[in-house]
Design a protein around this motif. Structure first.
Motif, PDB file in Angstrom:
ATOM      1  N   ALA B 295       0.831  -1.205   0.000  1.00 31.66           N
ATOM      2  CA  ALA B 295       0.000   0.000   0.000  1.00 31.66           C
ATOM      3  C   ALA B 295       0.859   1.245   0.000  1.00 31.66           C
ATOM      4  N   THR B 296       0.261   2.327  -0.450  1.00 29.00           N
ATOM      5  CA  THR B 296       0.923   3.616  -0.313  1.00 29.00           C
ATOM      6  C   THR B 296      -0.099   4.641   0.173  1.00 29.00           C
ATOM      7  N   LEU B 297       0.369   5.692   0.769  1.00 27.26           N
ATOM      8  CA  LEU B 297      -0.500   6.809   1.113  1.00 27.26           C
ATOM      9  C   LEU B 297       0.347   8.045   1.387  1.00 27.26           C
ATOM     10  N   GLY B 298      -0.302   9.180   1.464  1.00 29.56           N
ATOM     11  CA  GLY B 298       0.388  10.418   1.765  1.00 29.56           C
ATOM     12  C   GLY B 298       0.305  10.702   3.259  1.00 29.56           C
ATOM     13  N   LEU B 299       1.444  11.002   3.873  1.00 26.78           N
ATOM     14  CA  LEU B 299       1.444  11.391   5.300  1.00 26.78           C
ATOM     15  C   LEU B 299       1.537  12.902   5.388  1.00 26.78           C
ATOM     16  N   SER B 300       0.539  13.510   6.037  1.00 30.27           N
ATOM     17  CA  SER B 300       0.512  14.974   6.109  1.00 30.27           C
ATOM     18  C   SER B 300       1.025  15.500   7.437  1.00 30.27           C
ATOM     19  N   GLY B 301       1.202  14.592   8.398  1.00 33.01           N
ATOM     20  CA  GLY B 301       1.448  15.044   9.755  1.00 33.01           C
ATOM     21  C   GLY B 301       0.158  15.170  10.545  1.00 33.01           C
ATOM     22  N   GLY B 302      -0.972  15.008   9.859  1.00 31.24           N
ATOM     23  CA  GLY B 302      -2.281  15.074  10.521  1.00 31.24           C
ATOM     24  C   GLY B 302      -2.705  13.714  11.041  1.00 31.24           C
ATOM     25  N   ILE B 303      -3.825  13.717  11.742  1.00 32.62           N
ATOM     26  CA  ILE B 303      -4.210  12.519  12.471  1.00 32.62           C
ATOM     27  C   ILE B 303      -4.821  11.451  11.573  1.00 32.62           C
ATOM     28  N   ASP B 304      -5.538  11.862  10.498  1.00 24.91           N
ATOM     29  CA  ASP B 304      -6.204  10.862   9.660  1.00 24.91           C
ATOM     30  C   ASP B 304      -5.194   9.973   8.936  1.00 24.91           C
ATOM     31  N   SER B 305      -4.195  10.588   8.321  1.00 23.05           N
ATOM     32  CA  SER B 305      -3.198   9.778   7.614  1.00 23.05           C
ATOM     33  C   SER B 305      -2.343   9.004   8.610  1.00 23.05           C
ATOM     34  N   ALA B 306      -2.144   9.554   9.808  1.00 20.39           N
ATOM     35  CA  ALA B 306      -1.363   8.852  10.829  1.00 20.39           C
ATOM     36  C   ALA B 306      -2.069   7.562  11.256  1.00 20.39           C
TER      37      ALA B 306
END
Lengths: 549, 549
Positions: B295-306
């Motif tokens: 899998a891949t995803l974008g980490l924004s530093g926010g809670i949802d992606s975390a």
């Protein structure tokens, strides 16, 4: 008995407008001396409200509209479709009903017996079926009232298996035992280009079988994916058609069951002409009913965007369509010229926004991550996604809706980029095979060259790499579309298609592509449905299934 | 009588694997001395095959699997769910059936009576309901066999209106008149975090009401959006639970209706723990069953992606998750640091790809078209779409699936960019309200700090313009989520929500946002369902409807 057929365009949940329209037509029917005026299925709330039917407030609004309309039922009997509440202590909460309004009151209510729950239909999700039968006495005439599917009791539950009737009961058979004088059916019968003949035949058969004057009132207009084409009918007891109302337009007629007049029949229209009219109606209503007036799309110089923009201009007017031309380094000069010629022919605003700078920027951004890797479909998709992003920027900045230009052949085999050329609020051609897109182009050009001939005659290409042509990765569209039709519309298996003379390797490859791309279609825009089996709500396939064939 | 409960994870359409698994468990049951082995509803083909059921070849494959399994039914009776063909000349083509296999043959077939057709269920689309009742005699015992919904006959057809029973018939009531010795139910009961208690209570009530040993066999695993959590049960005639099988794992037990042993009950798990396990199972099965591993995803530093990345690592392993950090000029330094810290804590591969160059390129490309116009949401969306395009480039180049990180609160009010942060093959948190995302973060950190505390405590922001915070355009999440819950899960109208003490202006604004954003959700990825009302197939709303409320 003088009966008015009122064939209108309703808007789901727009109680104010629907009610106003119905009242206007009651007044019109009164003026024309009608004894009865008939509106179509779920006219009060529009067909189909889906899970809005689960909202208490929505049902109360239906009842309030009925109450309002009652006030206009003093010198006429009004028959109008709406949901009604199931007051027994068991079963689904609602019926799909015909309200009979007389003398300011609800005089009677007849419920739908056969609830279509297949393809695009979901009625058993919300409605309890009727199980008892009676006639409604109006001014001394005994009327057999049915709702849409109630007269489709003869249909098979399947195309492919042994013939078996889908339904256990025939409402008209039951009602005929009670000796009716007249039959009335309230419908919301969705358009598909091959349905009109079947529909008329069904009505004519009912009329002649039961030797009754048969009044069939449908509706017009689009509700996102689903279109109603009208064509309401008054058939005589011998099965002949006395009146046929307009297609794709509101219409109104008063018929007299006691006296014959000259038959009024609609002019013949071929399949491509019907699909053309359907798509224009589909675009028009999507915009009208969602409160938008203007559209945008990308013109590539190819045939799909060309046909789409012409349909959009017919639906919305040239002043409400603006396009982008977004050439890449792989775009041929003639593509840009063809697109420009078309924009000029149509008199629409167009801008040229080359994608070369964003392409370079992505290359630079990803250069570390992609270091040492070959170019592949990734880079092709980036181009498509840049165009998708530019189109959405236009849509966001100027408040128009992006029209999607993918055709059914592409949607079927996954020949398109998610979040790129698959973007859009509405898919115009998603239920039109590529071979029919060509026919639409010829139809559009039947009187003058609107779409540049070069757009029609050049080999289709996505122009995402040098010299790319669709035929590099897909069979000829004639072959492709024939296989897709048998697989999608006719639900045939690989072996059945092969037994019709198609090459095994091609069939297996194509069917595999269709199955593997459910995940893409899951996220595609709503598609205007013009065939008997469109992608969307009428074809529900699991995404992670292992099954192929 | 010794009865084996076989609780397995099936894959829709994977006949080979499902059949192999079933045969293995028959052999296991034989070794344990079982007289009967029970598998769950539609075990042969997996639940729910949707319109694959319309394919002749699919049904023939079910029959071939049944034939194979028959060969293993010589010293044991096998009860297993599969579609069967309706051989009468009317009605839907199929039944949803329990096959009873004995001595190498199909000994009997019992059909499902109550066909759920609401929320996520669509069974009347494909199946004819059973209408007659009989017991099945196995080794001198009279068995009452029902399928899933058959024991949910007491449920109401609606939450909101006057209580009314959804169904007209009670299968267990009918069967009890024939004096059964044992009751067996084959289920495919989808998980929602509030259902377990209700489900157990329903089984216990049936056991004690009819004074019967009650065997309930469900399944586990996810089929894209729908999850099965297992928890099969053997209840004694007094209503007490003798055996409870595992949650979210395959399990197996042999119970003896003649002799009592020590009860086996599963440990208690709170709601957030259950949601956590459900999401991990949902990710795991989506990948397993679609043949992908990474899998891949974008980490924004926010809670949802975390939270999403932690769940992905639990489901797929750190080596199978790679992320991008894609800061813009509006990203705060701590965002990048928080994302890096998290990636390091998890030991996953991460790359930093700033979006500044693509932003400039789009600005340049659009400078003529946008000349003289103010910046607005267009420019914010371009940033989101650049990130979406970069993530899809990673997905395309490295063959991993992009996980979507939008939560239910955002999806509800349309706080997200189509073709931008709404991209992905699967939405992990799309049925989890923001307030529950925070709870999940705390649950994840219950033993050690995996998600940086700063990610949890800082004010949520999309970081698409300077100093932007979610609270600029949305009410506090506590308030927002409470209103959304009443509107979506509880189907309340504006007025009903307001009467529960919520401010009118906020309620009207929020409900309006939910309604207006149907068009966005229409194109969102499939969402793992963990609540009683998720966006997706269980909540079908028209896009162009006028109705608000």
């Amino acid at each position: 008995m003088k009966i008015a057929l009122s064939q209108l365009n309703y808007h789901v949940g727009n109680f104010e407008k629907n009610t106003e329209k119905i009242i206007q037509h009651i007044e019109k029917a009164k003026k024309k001396g009608a004894d009865v005026v008939v509106f179509s299925e779920l006219a009060i709330c529009g067909y189909y409200p889906q899970d809005l039917l689960e909202k208490e407030r929505f049902i109360l609004s239906c009842m309030e509209s009925i109450d309002k309309i009652c006030n206009y039922s003093h010198d006429i009997t009004v028959i109008v479709g709406a949901p009604s509440i199931n007051n027994t202590n068991k079963g689904k909460r609602l019926y799909n009903s015909a309200f009979i309004l007389r003398e300011g009151k609800i005089y009677d209510t007849i419920h739908k017996t056969l609830l279509p729950t297949y393809d695009i239909f979901d009625e058993y999700r919300h409605f309890e079926p009727n199980k008892t039968f009676r006639l409604v006495n109006i001014d001394g005439k005994k009327i057999a009232i049915t709702i849409c599917e109630d007269i489709w009791d003869e249909q098979s539950s399947d195309n492919n298996f042994a013939q078996k009737k889908l339904y256990n009961v025939s409402p008209m058979e039951e009602l005929s035992k009670l000796n009716p004088d007249i039959a009335i059916n309230l419908s919301a019968s969705p358009f598909s280009h091959d349905k009109e003949t079947k529909r008329k035949k069904t009505i004519q058969q009912h009329a002649s079988k039961y030797k009754l004057p048969f009044i069939y009132v449908s509706q017009v207009g689009a509700q996102t994916e689903i279109l109603f084409d009208g064509g309401s009918v008054y058939a005589l007891p011998d099965g002949s058609i006395q009146n046929e109302l307009a297609y794709f337009n509101e219409d109104f007629a008063v018929v007299d069951t006691e006296n014959r007049s000259k038959p009024t029949i609609q002019p013949f229209k071929g399949n491509i002409g019907k699909i053309h009219d359907a798509l224009v109606a589909g675009i028009k209503d999507y915009f009208n009913k969602s409160g938008f007036s203007s559209a945008t799309l990308g013109l590539s110089g190819g045939i799909d965007s060309a046909v789409t923009v012409v349909l959009a201009v017919e639906a919305l007017g040239a002043e409400n369509v603006r396009v982008l031309l977004m050439p890449s380094k792989y775009s041929s000069d003639h593509s840009v010229k063809d697109a420009e010629d078309l924009a000029k022919n149509l008199g629409i605003q167009y801008d040229l926004v080359p994608i070369v700078d964003p392409v370079l920027a992505y290359e630079k951004s990803l250069s570390d991550v992609f270091k040492g890797l070959e170019e592949d479909v990734t880079e092709e998709n980036i181009q498509a996604r840049i165009r998708g992003t530019l189109m959405m920027a236009i849509s966001n900045k100027f408040g128009n809706i992006l029209l999607n230009t993918s055709n059914k052949s592409e949607a079927a085999v996954g020949y398109g980029t998610l979040y790129g050329d698959m973007n859009g609020g509405l898919s115009v051609l998603g239920d039109v095979y590529k071979t029919d897109v060509f026919k639409l182009a010829h139809y559009i050009n039947r009187d003058e060259e609107i779409i540049p001939v070069n757009t029609i005659v050049k080999p289709p290409s996505a122009e995402l790499r040098p010299g790319q042509q669709d035929s590099d990765s897909l069979p000829d569209y004639d072959l492709l579309d024939s296989i897709l039709y048998l697989y999608i519309e006719k639900s045939m298996s690989n072996e059945q298609i092969i037994s019709h003379g198609y090459p095994r390797d091609v069939v297996e490859r194509i069917v595999g592509m269709v199955d593997r791309n459910e995940y893409k279609r899951f996220q595609c825009p709503p598609i205007i449905r013009v065939s008997s089996k469109a992608f969307g709500g009428g074809r529900k396939m699991p995404i992670v299934a292992k099954y192929r064939n």
